[in-house]
Design an enzyme around this catalytic site. Structure first.
Site, short mmCIF file in Angstrom:
data_model
loop_
_atom_site.label_atom_id
_atom_site.label_comp_id
_atom_site.label_asym_id
_atom_site.label_seq_id
_atom_site.Cartn_x
_atom_site.Cartn_y
_atom_site.Cartn_z
N GLU A 100 0.80 -1.22 0.00
CA GLU A 100 0.00 0.00 0.00
C GLU A 100 0.84 1.27 0.00
O GLU A 100 0.41 2.30 -0.52
CB GLU A 100 -0.96 0.01 1.20
CG GLU A 100 -2.11 -1.00 1.09
CD GLU A 100 -1.74 -2.37 1.65
OE1 GLU A 100 -0.54 -2.61 1.93
OE2 GLU A 100 -2.66 -3.19 1.82
N PHE A 156 -11.28 -7.09 14.52
CA PHE A 156 -10.24 -7.57 13.61
C PHE A 156 -9.89 -6.49 12.59
O PHE A 156 -10.76 -5.96 11.91
CB PHE A 156 -10.70 -8.85 12.90
CG PHE A 156 -9.67 -9.35 11.92
CD1 PHE A 156 -8.42 -9.77 12.35
CD2 PHE A 156 -9.95 -9.38 10.56
CE1 PHE A 156 -7.47 -10.21 11.45
CE2 PHE A 156 -9.00 -9.82 9.65
CZ PHE A 156 -7.76 -10.24 10.09
N GLN A 157 -8.62 -6.16 12.51
CA GLN A 157 -8.08 -5.15 11.60
C GLN A 157 -8.68 -3.76 11.82
O GLN A 157 -8.77 -2.96 10.89
CB GLN A 157 -8.22 -5.59 10.14
CG GLN A 157 -7.40 -6.84 9.85
CD GLN A 157 -7.23 -7.13 8.37
OE1 GLN A 157 -8.13 -6.86 7.59
NE2 GLN A 157 -6.09 -7.69 8.00
N LYS A 169 -17.33 -0.29 6.85
CA LYS A 169 -17.86 -1.29 5.91
C LYS A 169 -19.36 -1.10 5.71
O LYS A 169 -19.87 -1.19 4.58
CB LYS A 169 -17.56 -2.70 6.42
CG LYS A 169 -17.98 -3.76 5.42
CD LYS A 169 -17.50 -5.14 5.81
CE LYS A 169 -17.83 -6.12 4.67
NZ LYS A 169 -17.42 -7.51 4.99
N MET A 176 24.54 8.32 0.25
CA MET A 176 24.48 9.61 0.92
C MET A 176 24.90 9.48 2.39
O MET A 176 25.58 10.35 2.93
CB MET A 176 23.07 10.18 0.81
CG MET A 176 22.93 11.59 1.33
SD MET A 176 24.07 12.72 0.51
CE MET A 176 23.04 13.36 -0.80
#
Ligand SMILES: Cc1ncc(C[n+]2csc(CCOP(=O)(O)OP(=O)(O)O)c2C)c(N)n1
Lengths: 566, 164
Positions: free
Chosen positions: A52, A114-115, A164, A471
């Site tokens: 993501e 959940f989540q 949802k 760097m």
């Protein structure tokens, strides 16, 4: 009358209304209703990324290469938290973005379902604004407002977290005709009084400079800037993110200033009696130690965001207003001028301290970038990752126009370069897009090779492999007595990796093969991974050490007269 | 060099939405401004709230904070002042141990500082004090001699003289 439709359908309607043709996302449990609805909307292409974070960076690249709002999408919990780096990156660089996340059912919020993650809480400090939507009825208004906020004023990322059940509920609420929000000004009117003061300051100035930043890009005021420089004979210097807003091949362009900026540009600012700062935010990488910045200059600061005035550098004349309008108005009123003796001084600095490309006895990163610029005639869309290769690209690529330069400036996010190039390639079919990346940063997001392959995307990767986190190695060499701590960067066999992904691969380790390699990559259709094995311990110069003033520029050794044999 | 610390009252008029308080506090926290009190409730128009915060810090940093707060999409306006210019009050509920009969010496103070008796029981008395924030600490220290059990303070609320 709007007919009843689901929340999921409202989201798709909103995207179409906003002219979004591509979104970058990754599915999961709570966004299933939206993914199902998506199948009915072929006009919105969904690009399935492999992480993501890359959805956010791709949306960012889409936005930086077009000026339009980039859209990314993720599921709740880990999907949403994976977006975080990409959102923070977009906020610091004022990139217009709408991030849509799913969340658990509204009745489960707060139960550690959940989540479930408090995405609104997590992203408050890294968004321009964010929302939690639990009712389909609220979606038309919120989505319309989200795009409005992302794309107006000082642009930035806006996150819409949708539960949802809100995707599943139905609503007949239409989209609002227009969005208005009390206390929020989309187009800040020009401060005419301040503009008058700025005009007088310019009339009186003998050694003026312009420092132009990405504010010019996002307000589409590049043309006004070019006309202003022309009318008033102004040297134009760019911040890192301002590259492209003023054509580098214009004789009035001095290039980038700051920590790794051109010595003549930084020196001109230090000696100026007037700084016209246009759409910049005076990052410490640009100013050096602030107390020593442009010590003799009156600073006129043009910006739409009042919180930028005197945040880092005192603005003697703050000119608030939408930049396109204030620059347009300033252009009309500004006195026609020429600054002959100032220019001859600047030309002298430029002659004394040019950006140098060293002799071609071995392959250096600088050779690669200079050749890329030559081969593409400075016309390609260039995305970079973060590190030495980024600075060399900023120094050597001769950007001609806005929306051509994609680089993570504020957050300095390694891993940005390649996914941002993917976003740009989707947004600019038929245009040449290159990702210039280091071996460190590329390994952070190289799993997106498969995304490029799946879409046979015309994106070319210029992998500058120096075997180090270059760097950081440079800082350890210069400031930590050569004590290299955890900067050796092992790499996979990129040839085999490319083969495994089905990507065309070319390796180059000599100057003799350089031009052919780049030409071959340009001709090959679809994604190409070009690996350049370069000198391992090349350093970026000029350099102003962190904490030093811009008067203390470490010149490129090739410019240090005493060290270079005649 | 240590920045000079001063007390300020920040007043804001905001959209009454979820996240508004978080956003404002987040700006103060990030700028390391000390928050002495914070009070928020609905304003005269539906959908809006007024907030007052007592904050401490360097004036330059607080100016920066206020600009960053003003910029928040949920904020309609935000101002700050070093006191004096606002109509300001703080409310405190002070529960004292002693029985009411012991309290006689307080009453002269009460006339000045708007002290009222909010509740009395046989063991305690709860006073309600509405005072200008400058007087509140002074008054509470005077009450210490009477055996303070518990104190609940609202923090300052203020209406700036100018502005809406
Ligand atoms: C996500 C992230 N982690 C760490 C850093 C710190 N950092 C800045 S540049 C750099 C080295 C980059 O190395 P490489 O990608 O090989 O590019 P090079 O400098 O060699 O061109 C690191 C580690 C960063 N900018 N971003």
């Amino acid at each position: 009358m709007t007919t009843k439709r689901t929340g999921a359908k409202i989201v798709m309607e909103a995207l179409v209304r906003q002219g979004v043709n591509t979104i970058f996302g990754y599915p999961g449990g709570v966004v299933l209703p939206l993914y199902d609805e998506m199948l009915n909307w072929p006009q919105v292409k969904h690009v399935l990324v492999r992480h993501e974070q890359c959805a956010a960076h791709a949306a960012d690249g889409y936005a930086r290469s077009t000026g339009k709002v980039g859209v990314c999408l993720a599921t709740s919990g880990p999907g949403a938290t994976n977006l975080v780096t990409g959102i923070a990156n977009a906020l610091l660089d004022s990139v217009p973005m709408v991030a849509i996340t799913g969340n658990v059912n509204s009745w489960a919020l707060g139960t550690d379902a959940f989540q479930e993650t408090d995405v609104q809480g997590i992203t408050i400090p890294i968004t321009k604004h964010n929302y939690v939507v639990t009712e389909a009825d609220d979606l038309p208004g919120v989505l319309e407002e989200a795009f409005f906020l992302a794309s107006t004023g000082r642009k930035g990322p806006v996150l819409v977290d949708i539960t949802k059940d809100a995707f599943l509920k139905t609503s007949d609420i239409p989209f609002p005709e227009r969005v208005e929000r009390r206390g929020y000004t989309a187009q800040v009117p020009v401060d005419l009084l301040a503009l008058g003061e700025a005009e007088q300051a310019l009339a009186a100035a003998e050694r003026p400079v312009v420092i132009a930043g990405a504010g010019v890009l996002w307000s589409n005021s590049s043309q006004e800037l070019i006309a202003l420089a022309d009318k008033c004979d102004l040297p134009v210097i760019n911040s890192l993110l301002g590259l492209g807003v003023f054509p580098r091949n214009d004789p009035r362009s001095l290039g980038m200033m700051g920590m790794h900026g051109e010595q003549a540009a930084t020196t001109a600012v230090q000696n100026a009696d007037l700084v016209l700062a246009i759409g910049i935010r005076f990052d410490d990488r640009l100013t050096g130690k602030t107390s020593g910045f442009a010590p003799n200059a009156t600073v006129v600061h043009f910006d739409t965001d009042a919180s930028e005035f005197s945040k880092c550098i005192a603005a003697h004349i703050p000119v608030r207003g939408d930049l396109a309008q204030s620059l347009g108005a300033f252009l009309k009123r500004a006195p026609q001028k020429s600054h002959g003796s100032w220019w001859s001084q600047i030309r002298q600095w430029q002659a004394e301290f040019p950006i140098v490309v060293p002799p071609k006895d071995r392959l250096l990163a600088r050779h690669v970038i200079a050749e890329l610029d030559r081969a593409t005639q400075s016309e390609a869309i260039i995305s970079t990752d973060v590190g030495q290769h980024q600075m060399w690209t900023a120094q050597l690529y001769q950007f001609k126009r806005p929306y051509q330069w994609l680089s993570s400036g504020g957050l300095g996010t390694m891993g940005f370069g390649f996914p941002a190039a993917i976003g740009a390639a989707f947004a600019n079919p038929g245009k040449e897009v290159w990702a210039v990346v280091g071996d460190g940063g590329f390994q952070m997001t190289m799993q997106e090779l498969i995304t490029a392959v799946e879409h046979n995307l015309d994106v070319k990767i210029c992998l500058v492999n120096n075997g180090y986190l270059g760097m950081v190695r440079q800082w350890q060499e210069m400031f930590y007595d050569n004590r290299y701590s955890h900067v050796v960067m092992g790499s996979p066999d990129y040839g085999k990796l490319a083969e495994a992904y089905g990507v065309h691969y070319i390796q180059c380790s000599t100057n003799d093969a350089l031009a052919d390699t780049i030409e071959a990559a340009r001709r090959a259709p679809g994604p190409v991974l070009c690996e350049f094995i370069v000198e391992m311990e090349e350093n970026v110069f000029p350099m102003v050490a962190a904490g030093a003033t811009n008067d203390h520029i470490l010149a490129d050794p090739l410019n240090r007269k005493s060290e270079v044999p005649a | 060099m240590n920045p000079e610390v001063h007390h300020y009252t920040l007043v804001a008029y905001v959209h009454d939405e979820d996240g508004t308080l978080n956003r404002m506090l987040s700006v103060l926290r990030r700028n390391r401004v000390t928050l002495d009190s914070f009070s928020a409730a609905s304003a005269e128009e539906p959908g809006y709230a007024r907030l007052t915060a007592s904050i401490r810090g360097d004036e330059a940093i607080i100016t920066r904070c206020v600009r960053q707060i003003e910029k928040l999409v949920c904020v309609v306006w935000c101002t700050f002042s070093g006191g004096g210019k606002n109509v300001a009050r703080e409310l405190a509920l002070v529960e004292l141990k002693q029985s009411p009969s012991d309290l006689f010496p307080i009453f002269p103070i009460s006339e000045i500082h708007h002290v009222r008796v909010a509740q009395e029981t046989t063991e305690s008395i709860t006073l309600e004090i509405a005072a200008h924030p400058y007087h509140m600490d002074e008054l509470l220290s005077k009450l210490e001699g009477y055996g303070i059990r518990r104190v609940a303070r609202t923090g300052v609320i203020a209406l700036p003289l100018e502005n809406a």
